[in-house]
Enzyme design. Structure first.
Site, PDB file in Angstrom:
ATOM      1  N   CYS A  41       1.304  -1.509   0.092  1.00 19.98           N
ATOM      2  CA  CYS A  41       0.057  -0.177   0.381  1.00 19.98           C
ATOM      3  C   CYS A  41       0.539   1.095  -0.093  1.00 19.98           C
ATOM      4  O   CYS A  41       1.900   1.438  -0.218  1.00 19.98           O
ATOM      5  CB  CYS A  41      -1.404  -0.297   1.022  1.00 19.98           C
ATOM      6  SG  CYS A  41      -0.803   0.316   2.793  1.00 19.98           S
ATOM      7  N   ARG A  46      -1.832  -0.232   5.732  1.00 16.68           N
ATOM      8  CA  ARG A  46      -2.325  -1.252   5.792  1.00 16.68           C
ATOM      9  C   ARG A  46      -2.178  -2.043   5.108  1.00 16.68           C
ATOM     10  O   ARG A  46      -3.568  -3.302   5.454  1.00 16.68           O
ATOM     11  CB  ARG A  46      -4.057  -0.862   4.080  1.00 16.68           C
ATOM     12  CG  ARG A  46      -4.523   0.745   5.125  1.00 16.68           C
ATOM     13  CD  ARG A  46      -4.702   1.210   3.771  1.00 16.68           C
ATOM     14  NE  ARG A  46      -6.225   2.121   4.283  1.00 16.68           N
ATOM     15  CZ  ARG A  46      -6.384   3.769   3.987  1.00 16.68           C
ATOM     16  NH1 ARG A  46      -6.119   3.981   3.084  1.00 16.68           N
ATOM     17  NH2 ARG A  46      -6.977   5.008   4.843  1.00 16.68           N
TER      18      ARG A  46
END
Length: 69
Positions: A41, A46
């Protein structure tokens, strides 16, 4: 390449999905226990969540988190 959105690992109440629901999610995307997986990401925030789900909850062995993606 397969894209599984990190939020798909969560229930609507923002809790983790059950291990069986997570297994089904990744199986539906063709990602089995022996798959070679790289999570990524923008700043690895994340993707780290996905790494935890795959390695700690589901027992995937070949998962790396691409830092700095």
């Amino acid at each position: 390449m397969v894209n599984v959105l990190w939020a798909d690992n969560m229930r609507s109440d923002r809790r983790f999905k059950s291990p069986s629901a997570l297994r089904d999610l990744y199986a539906a995307h063709g990602i089995g226990l022996k798959a070679d997986v790289v999570t990524c990401c923008r700043i690895s925030e994340r993707s780290s969540v996905t790494w935890i789900f795959l390695t700690e909850l589901l027992g995937y062995e070949n998962v790396r988190n691409y830092d700095g993606s």
